[in-house]
Design a protein around this motif. Structure first.
Motif, PDB file in Angstrom:
ATOM      1  N   GLN A   9     -26.016  39.931 159.914  1.00 22.74           N
ATOM      2  CA  GLN A   9     -26.276  39.318 158.036  1.00 22.74           C
ATOM      3  C   GLN A   9     -27.642  38.430 159.033  1.00 22.74           C
ATOM      4  N   ALA A  10     -28.454  38.756 157.828  1.00 23.69           N
ATOM      5  CA  ALA A  10     -29.105  37.251 158.148  1.00 23.69           C
ATOM      6  C   ALA A  10     -29.855  36.496 156.955  1.00 23.69           C
ATOM      7  N   TYR A  11     -30.341  35.348 157.273  1.00 26.91           N
ATOM      8  CA  TYR A  11     -31.374  34.639 156.459  1.00 26.91           C
ATOM      9  C   TYR A  11     -32.386  35.174 155.580  1.00 26.91           C
ATOM     10  N   GLN A  12     -32.898  35.402 154.280  1.00 26.28           N
ATOM     11  CA  GLN A  12     -33.443  35.679 153.831  1.00 26.28           C
ATOM     12  C   GLN A  12     -34.119  34.856 152.518  1.00 26.28           C
ATOM     13  N   LEU A  13     -35.893  34.869 153.576  1.00 21.94           N
ATOM     14  CA  LEU A  13     -36.588  33.305 152.061  1.00 21.94           C
ATOM     15  C   LEU A  13     -36.778  34.430 151.345  1.00 21.94           C
ATOM     16  N   TRP A  14     -36.399  34.129 149.904  1.00 23.41           N
ATOM     17  CA  TRP A  14     -37.571  34.237 148.613  1.00 23.41           C
ATOM     18  C   TRP A  14     -38.219  33.358 148.136  1.00 23.41           C
ATOM     19  N   LEU A  15     -39.204  33.901 147.700  1.00 22.72           N
ATOM     20  CA  LEU A  15     -40.626  33.373 146.746  1.00 22.72           C
ATOM     21  C   LEU A  15     -40.171  34.206 145.374  1.00 22.72           C
ATOM     22  N   VAL A  16     -39.981  32.783 144.736  1.00 21.53           N
ATOM     23  CA  VAL A  16     -39.614  33.129 143.188  1.00 21.53           C
ATOM     24  C   VAL A  16     -41.379  32.889 141.859  1.00 21.53           C
ATOM     25  N   ALA A  17     -41.838  33.259 141.628  1.00 25.59           N
ATOM     26  CA  ALA A  17     -42.861  32.942 140.492  1.00 25.59           C
ATOM     27  C   ALA A  17     -42.004  33.063 139.805  1.00 25.59           C
ATOM     28  N   ASP A  18     -42.874  32.388 138.464  1.00 28.22           N
ATOM     29  CA  ASP A  18     -42.785  32.047 137.144  1.00 28.22           C
ATOM     30  C   ASP A  18     -42.814  33.406 136.128  1.00 28.22           C
ATOM     31  N   ASP A  19     -42.792  34.432 136.275  1.00 25.12           N
ATOM     32  CA  ASP A  19     -42.418  35.601 135.948  1.00 25.12           C
ATOM     33  C   ASP A  19     -41.547  36.436 136.535  1.00 25.12           C
ATOM     34  N   ASP A  20     -40.696  35.671 137.192  1.00 32.30           N
ATOM     35  CA  ASP A  20     -39.175  36.065 137.735  1.00 32.30           C
ATOM     36  C   ASP A  20     -39.477  36.601 138.936  1.00 32.30           C
ATOM     37  N   GLY A  21     -40.786  37.243 139.229  1.00 31.77           N
ATOM     38  CA  GLY A  21     -41.218  38.166 140.034  1.00 31.77           C
ATOM     39  C   GLY A  21     -40.487  37.271 141.298  1.00 31.77           C
TER      40      GLY A  21
END
Length: 75
Positions: A9-21
């Motif tokens: 397992q690993a931690y994954q960082l998600w970056l979220v834009a207003d268009d839900d991308g």
């Protein structure tokens, strides 16, 4: 202060834009104190992201978040 993860397992960082991308920004593990410093890769300009989240994913990462968020934030 994130807990150490099980093997595979690993931690994954998600970056979220207003268009839900959602874009993956980093895969990481934490030290014995639950901390990590990692370079963040961005597919867009930093100003295009409004939120972030961290999930637990398989080592090697996922194409999109599959685990429950362990951290969330807005900026």
């Amino acid at each position: 202060r994130l807990p150490a993860l099980a093997e595979g397992q690993a931690y994954q960082l998600w970056l979220v834009a207003d268009d839900d991308g959602r874009d993956s920004g980093a895969l990481f593990s934490v030290n014995d104190n639950g901390w990590a410093e990692v370079p963040v890769e961005m597919a867009r300009r930093a100003a295009d992201y409004q939120r972030f989240g961290v999930t637990i994913e398989p080592v090697g990462g996922s194409l999109g978040p599959t685990g429950e968020p362990v951290l969330r934030g807005e900026y």
